[in-house]
Design an enzyme around this catalytic site. Structure first.
Site, PDB file in Angstrom:
ATOM      1  N   ASP A   1       2.684  -8.801 -18.526  1.00 25.41           N
ATOM      2  CA  ASP A   1       2.388 -10.296 -18.575  1.00 25.41           C
ATOM      3  C   ASP A   1       3.109 -10.905 -19.871  1.00 25.41           C
ATOM      4  OD1 ASP A   1       1.231 -10.765 -16.235  1.00 25.41           O
ATOM      5  OD2 ASP A   1      -0.819  -9.861 -16.851  1.00 25.41           O
TER       6      ASP A   1
ATOM      7  N   HIS B   1       0.736  -1.056  -0.041  1.00 28.48           N
ATOM      8  CA  HIS B   1       0.043  -0.002   0.208  1.00 28.48           C
ATOM      9  C   HIS B   1       0.879   1.317   0.036  1.00 28.48           C
ATOM     10  CE1 HIS B   1      -4.084  -1.580   1.520  1.00 28.48           C
ATOM     11  NE2 HIS B   1      -4.121  -1.052   0.237  1.00 28.48           N
TER      12      HIS B   1
ATOM     13  N   GLU C   1      -1.505 -10.669 -24.238  1.00 34.78           N
ATOM     14  CA  GLU C   1      -0.522 -10.516 -23.174  1.00 34.78           C
ATOM     15  C   GLU C   1      -0.211 -11.943 -22.687  1.00 34.78           C
ATOM     16  OE1 GLU C   1      -2.210  -9.058 -19.266  1.00 34.78           O
ATOM     17  OE2 GLU C   1      -4.204  -9.739 -19.788  1.00 34.78           O
TER      18      GLU C   1
ATOM     19  N   CYS D   1      -0.742  -0.983 -23.193  1.00 37.20           N
ATOM     20  CA  CYS D   1      -1.093  -0.417 -21.937  1.00 37.20           C
ATOM     21  C   CYS D   1      -0.093  -1.018 -20.857  1.00 37.20           C
ATOM     22  CB  CYS D   1      -2.526  -0.667 -21.606  1.00 37.20           C
ATOM     23  SG  CYS D   1      -2.967  -2.520 -21.808  1.00 37.20           S
TER      24      CYS D   1
HETATM   25  C1  PEP Z   1       0.073  -6.007 -18.528  1.00 34.88           C
HETATM   26  O1  PEP Z   1       0.137  -7.286 -18.251  1.00 34.88           O
HETATM   27  O2  PEP Z   1       1.045  -5.432 -19.278  1.00 34.88           O
HETATM   28  C2  PEP Z   1      -1.113  -5.327 -18.110  1.00 34.88           C
HETATM   29  C3  PEP Z   1      -1.090  -4.104 -18.350  1.00 34.88           C
HETATM   30  O3  PEP Z   1      -1.723  -5.570 -17.044  1.00 34.88           O
HETATM   31  P1  PEP Z   1      -1.519  -5.745 -15.422  1.00 34.88           P
HETATM   32  O4  PEP Z   1      -0.210  -5.188 -15.324  1.00 34.88           O
HETATM   33  O5  PEP Z   1      -2.484  -5.181 -14.721  1.00 34.88           O
HETATM   34  O6  PEP Z   1      -1.330  -7.168 -15.399  1.00 34.88           O
HETATM   35 MG    MG Z   2      -1.801  -8.087 -17.247  1.00 40.42          MG
END
Ligand code: PEP
Ligand code: MG
Length: 568
Positions: A452, A186, A428, A499
């Protein structure tokens, strides 16, 4: 003599300031046994302490959602029947209230710390925090204050609890360093939200640094410099000044469109977990959202959020964006993300287990509730759906059936929504990138999740420090996948965004631009910088650069070439 300590970068930035050593008082705990007639009085003292702390928390001024979540979570923990029963049970067998409290908390903490789940493990710190606060109240001692603090303080602590960060003197704290802690604690999340540089997991920073020492946090090198010599101080002062000037320069252009000098328009969107992140992202120059991590709505709650609770948030986000894109990712829970109100099964490989879409398919009620809320919000803006962890076309077909059912339910309720809402998938998993040519026929867009994708393509756990040197998105296998996925979407007249964290890695921007990436979705503080690079790099130059990178072979060569291009 200058000393250098390594740490995990929990929040980025370079700062130079004075160490404020925050060592919590070790309070003596009485071991005195009590008589039977003292039991009610000891129990009353405990109830009063809970009430006092609850009142203190309720009156705390909180600025951010992250802080509010911590305060609410602590208020919730004060009602934890297990905690209350355990303490009272110990009083019943003759322990005084102080020792009953301390022993109960230490039992709970060791149970939580023994769990495999890293997210739950980090909740142990919340219980320690509550135990300490209650003990201070029982002894009538005020905890050491983090307010007010001297100007330009960098807090150095063994462990800074979420409550500590919510009460600290934010005007004068410019950074913090901790012996303990991980990236998902946190406290780290709060540091990122507040934009305060932080190093955690430093092991012995409280032993090495003395109160008042001059210290420098360097996120680039992931290190703390203690008592630097004059030359180093001057170098860093220069660097901090340069970064300040660069920030001011970026501030001027943050609202300009991100169009390359030769005319390619590229979207720079923001990643958000709540409305506050969106407001911050808009303020920093983003005009759209490429990833709304909706799991934060679920994680910061005491129950699965209702359709109405979710609808309000999605609608507000859609309205704030005034017709610009809002990509809402459906619940991505599991892996390292758990919920306090839902028991996940014990799994040997949680990242290869029951997570994201797999959970949603098994928990129809939860999934349909979320889809109803997203669809209803689609009436209020340009909302798109993003599915995490896809591995097959079968899943898209199944999802479309569920979506159709939800649409039909809403029609019966005479709710309005966008009948043609667009659906995209996160690329991913290796599977989704290998069959991208099939998947693209079923969806409207791709968004590459490099966090991921990197761990699955390379078989390198993204959270394992021991092999962190192998976790590189610059590995050619990952880069090839990225390029291929973008090309396939373009061949079908569709677009690809990114992303994952790589989209916000400014060293990678030129190469990704050259690969044809259409949208970069990044954390708020990165928006202006990525826009700036795009505005100053011609597509032609970027294409040449990305071709050059792809022609290299080893990760080392690739990283070296990339670094050369973007030296600090
Ligand atoms: C990713 O895996 O790149 C992603 C954006 O998802 P998270 O980091 O939330 O797993
Ligand atoms: Mg992810």
């Amino acid at each position: 003599m200058a000393n250098t300590l390594k740490g995990i970068v929990a929040s980025e930035g370079v700062v130079l300031g004075r160490a404020y050593l925050f060592i919590k008082d070790k309070l003596e705990v009485s071991n005195k046994k009590i008589d039977e007639n003292e039991i009610p009085e000891e129990k009353n003292k405990f109830t009063d302490a809970l009430d006092d702390y609850r009142e203190y928390l309720s009156n705390l001024e909180t600025d951010t959602d992250a802080q509010r979540n911590v305060v609410e979570a602590h208020i919730g923990m004060l009602d934890d029947p297990y905690l209350i029963d355990t303490v009272n049970g110990k009083i019943d067998v003759g322990e005084n209230v102080e020792s009953a409290l301390v022993n109960s908390i230490s039992e709970m903490v060791s149970t939580i710390e023994g769990l495999d789940d890293p997210y739950l493990k980090e909740r142990a710190v919340d219980y320690k925090d509550i135990g300490e606060r209650l003990l201070h109240i029982l002894k009538g001692v005020k905890p050491q204050k983090l307010f007010p603090l001297p100007k330009d303080s960098i807090i150095v602590a063994q462990e800074l609890t979420p409550t500590d960060t919510s009460v600290m003197d934010r005007d004068n704290v410019i950074g913090f360093c901790m012996d303990l802690g991980g990236k998902t604690a946190h406290t780290s999340i709060i540091a990122q939200t507040l934009g305060i540089p932080a190093l955690v997991g430093m092991k012995n920073v409280t032993k090495v640094v003395k109160d008042g020492d001059l210290i420098i946090i360097d996120d680039y090198k992931g290190q703390l410099i203690v008592n630097p010599d004059e030359k180093t101080v001057e170098e860093y002062k220069k660097l901090i000044q340069e970064q300040k000037e660069e920030k001011e320069r970026l501030e001027k252009y943050k609202n300009e469109d991100s169009i390359t000098p030769d005319g390619k328009k590229v979207e720079v969107a923001v990643n958000i977990g709540n409305i506050e992140d969106l407001e911050d992202g808009i303020e920093k120059g983003a005009s759209s959202v490429g990833l709304f991590r909706t799991e934060f709505l679920y994680m910061g709650n005491t129950h699965f959020p209702t359709e109405e609770e979710q609808f309000k948030v999605y609608k507000r986000a859609a309205e704030l964006l005034k017709g610009n894109t809002l990509v809402i990712r459906t619940l991505d829970i599991g892996g390292d993300k758990s919920l306090s109100y839902f028991e996940f099964p014990q799994e040997d490989n949680p990242f290869l287990g029951w997570r994201a879409l797999r959970i949603c398919f098994d928990m129809c009620d939860v999934f349909e509730t979320q889809l109803r809320a997203i669809l209803r919000a689609s009436k209020h803006g340009n909302v798109k759906i993003l599915l995490p962890m896809v591995i097959s076309v079968d899943e898209i077909i199944k999802f479309n059936e569920i979506l159709e059912k939800v649409k039909s339910d809403l029609r019966k309720r005479q709710e309005e929504f966008n009948e043609d809402i667009e659906v995209g998938i996160m690329v991913e998993t290796p599977a989704s990138s290998i069959i991208a040519d099939d998947l693209i026929k079923y969806v409207d867009f791709f968004s590459i999740g490099t966090n991921d994708l990197t761990q699955y393509v390379l078989a390198v756990d993204r959270g394992n420090e021991k092999i962190s040197n192998l976790y590189s998105t610059y590995n050619k296998a990952v880069l090839r996948m990225i390029k291929r996925v973008i090309d396939i979407s373009h061949e079908h007249g569709k677009w690809t965004g990114m992303c994952g964290g790589f989209a916000g890695d400014e060293k990678a921007t030129k190469m990704l631009l050259g690969m044809g990436l259409d949208e970069f979705s990044v954390p708020g503080p990165k928006v202006a910088k990525i826009k700036d690079i795009i505005r100053n790099t011609s597509l032609k130059e970027a294409e040449e650069f990305s071709n050059e990178i792809i022609s290299l072979t080893t990760t080392e060569e690739i990283e070296k070439r990339i670094k050369k291009e973007t030296q600090r």
